[in-house]
Design an enzyme around this catalytic site. Structure first.
Site, PDB file in Angstrom:
ATOM      1  N   ASP A  49     -61.297 -22.392 -30.908  1.00 53.39           N
ATOM      2  CA  ASP A  49     -60.576 -23.431 -30.493  1.00 53.39           C
ATOM      3  C   ASP A  49     -61.393 -24.348 -29.271  1.00 53.39           C
ATOM      4  OD1 ASP A  49     -60.515 -21.691 -28.209  1.00 53.39           O
ATOM      5  OD2 ASP A  49     -58.460 -21.988 -27.686  1.00 53.39           O
ATOM      6  N   ASP A  88     -59.325 -19.091 -34.425  1.00 51.73           N
ATOM      7  CA  ASP A  88     -58.481 -19.121 -33.014  1.00 51.73           C
ATOM      8  C   ASP A  88     -57.200 -19.755 -33.320  1.00 51.73           C
ATOM      9  OD1 ASP A  88     -59.498 -18.168 -30.994  1.00 51.73           O
ATOM     10  OD2 ASP A  88     -60.749 -19.755 -30.517  1.00 51.73           O
ATOM     11  N   LYS A 118     -57.599 -15.013 -34.173  1.00 50.59           N
ATOM     12  CA  LYS A 118     -58.078 -14.492 -32.767  1.00 50.59           C
ATOM     13  C   LYS A 118     -56.929 -15.170 -31.584  1.00 50.59           C
ATOM     14  CE  LYS A 118     -61.721 -16.061 -30.309  1.00 50.59           C
ATOM     15  NZ  LYS A 118     -61.226 -16.840 -29.082  1.00 50.59           N
ATOM     16  N   GLU A 120     -55.777 -15.094 -27.256  1.00 48.57           N
ATOM     17  CA  GLU A 120     -56.159 -14.760 -26.066  1.00 48.57           C
ATOM     18  C   GLU A 120     -55.046 -13.909 -25.515  1.00 48.57           C
ATOM     19  OE1 GLU A 120     -57.091 -18.491 -23.736  1.00 48.57           O
ATOM     20  OE2 GLU A 120     -58.781 -18.919 -25.157  1.00 48.57           O
ATOM     21  N   GLU A 183     -64.820 -12.060 -22.836  1.00 47.88           N
ATOM     22  CA  GLU A 183     -65.800 -13.373 -22.201  1.00 47.88           C
ATOM     23  C   GLU A 183     -65.841 -13.292 -20.590  1.00 47.88           C
ATOM     24  OE1 GLU A 183     -64.053 -17.235 -23.691  1.00 47.88           O
ATOM     25  OE2 GLU A 183     -65.582 -18.163 -22.517  1.00 47.88           O
TER      26      GLU A 183
HETATM   27  O1  KIV Z   1     -63.341 -20.862 -28.991  1.00 47.87           O
HETATM   28  C1  KIV Z   1     -64.299 -20.364 -28.896  1.00 47.87           C
HETATM   29  O2  KIV Z   1     -65.443 -20.812 -29.000  1.00 47.87           O
HETATM   30  C2  KIV Z   1     -64.512 -19.015 -28.198  1.00 47.87           C
HETATM   31  C3  KIV Z   1     -65.811 -18.618 -27.468  1.00 47.87           C
HETATM   32  C4  KIV Z   1     -65.605 -17.421 -26.733  1.00 47.87           C
HETATM   33  C5  KIV Z   1     -66.745 -18.216 -28.434  1.00 47.87           C
HETATM   34  O3  KIV Z   1     -63.218 -18.426 -28.236  1.00 47.87           O
END
Ligand code: KIV
Length: 266
Positions: A49, A88, A118, A120, A183
């Site tokens: 993202d 993401d 992915k 968070e 991260e």
């Molecule tokens: O969106 C992104 O680029 C990430 C980084 C931590 C690689 O999540």
């Protein structure tokens, strides 16, 4: 004739940890860059993202939408032959409950052709990961610095709450995440988390003790505007080379030396 390259699967990606094979990942947002990055033979490509900042010019990752992530995911998946592609989940596409999360992540998986999403994952958010996994959607959990919480944090900074970060990572593993991205956390804590979980950890600003590493490709190539974060190592200076090439082209056109006879038809 050699077999064409086969794309990495989620179980193969996870098995890299037991095999002691370091995992390399980079971001890509479009066909051209994904093709080049994939041809170098890395294990994973993230349609991050971060596209909101790197491509769209926003000051944080919050504005990007599910439809836009799907658009970029399709471009990347069209190019990739070998790497695992992870897309993401953007802000508010999974925080509003399991059903909404499954709907959105399911769309991402179905419409892009990626292998995994992915998201968070902070305290109390492991149920969403568990719901996606039970729906058959592989999840990489993103712990540590969570850029989608920038308005709450105020600034992007190293996360040091050791107990909470260890708990977040263990909760992600328990919920069925196939990998955990860490991260901007201290290197010794990232190494401890890596030893404590069975799934691979992928670090960015988390030291060398992780099972793998990821960087934003534009940072690695020297295409990023402004100062780079400390955890980035630029491997090229393409921004400067692009400006030099374009300046040369402009000068050649103005001087009448481009196109020359070699670029002209008789
Ligand atoms: O969106 C992104 O680029 C990430 C980084 C931590 C690689 O999540």
């Amino acid at each position: 004739m050699p077999d064409p390259p086969r794309q990495m699967t989620v179980p193969e990606f996870t098995a890299c940890k037991q095999a002691g094979r370091k995992i390399t990942m980079l971001t890509a947002y479009d066909y051209g860059m994904a093709r080049l990055v994939d041809s170098a033979g890395i294990e994973g490509i993230l349609v991050g993202d971060s596209v909101a900042m790197v491509v769209q010019g926003h000051s944080n990752t919050l504005p990007v939408t599910v439809d836009e992530m799907i658009y970029h995911g399709k471009l990347v998946c069209r190019a990739v032959r070998r790497a695992l592609v992870v897309v993401d989940m953007p802000f508010l596409s999974y925080q509003l409950g399991a059903i909404r999360a499954i709907e959105n992540a399911g769309r991402v998986l179905k419409e892009t052709g990626c292998q995994a999403v992915k998201l968070e994952q902070g305290p109390g958010q492991a149920e969403i990961t568990a719901a996606l996994v039970s729906a058959g959607i592989p999840v990489m959990a993103h712990c540590g610095l969570r850029p989608q919480s920038i308005q709450q944090m105020g600034t992007y900074r190293v996360q040091r709450d050791r107990d909470r970060l260890m708990a977040d990572a263990k909760a992600a593993e328990q919920a069925g995440a196939f990998s955990i991205l860490l991260e901007c956390i201290p290197a010794d804590l990232a190494a401890e988390i890596t030893a404590a979980v069975a799934v691979p950890t992928i670090g960015i600003g988390a030291g060398a003790g992780c099972d793998g590493q990821i960087l934003v490709t534009h940072d690695l190539l020297g295409l990023t505007e402004g100062r780079l974060p400390r955890h980035v190592k630029p491997y090229a200076d393409l921004g400067r080379q692009i400006v030099a090439a374009v300046t040369q082209y402009r000068d050649d056109v103005r001087a009448g030396t481009f196109p020359g006879p070699e670029q002209s038809f008789s």
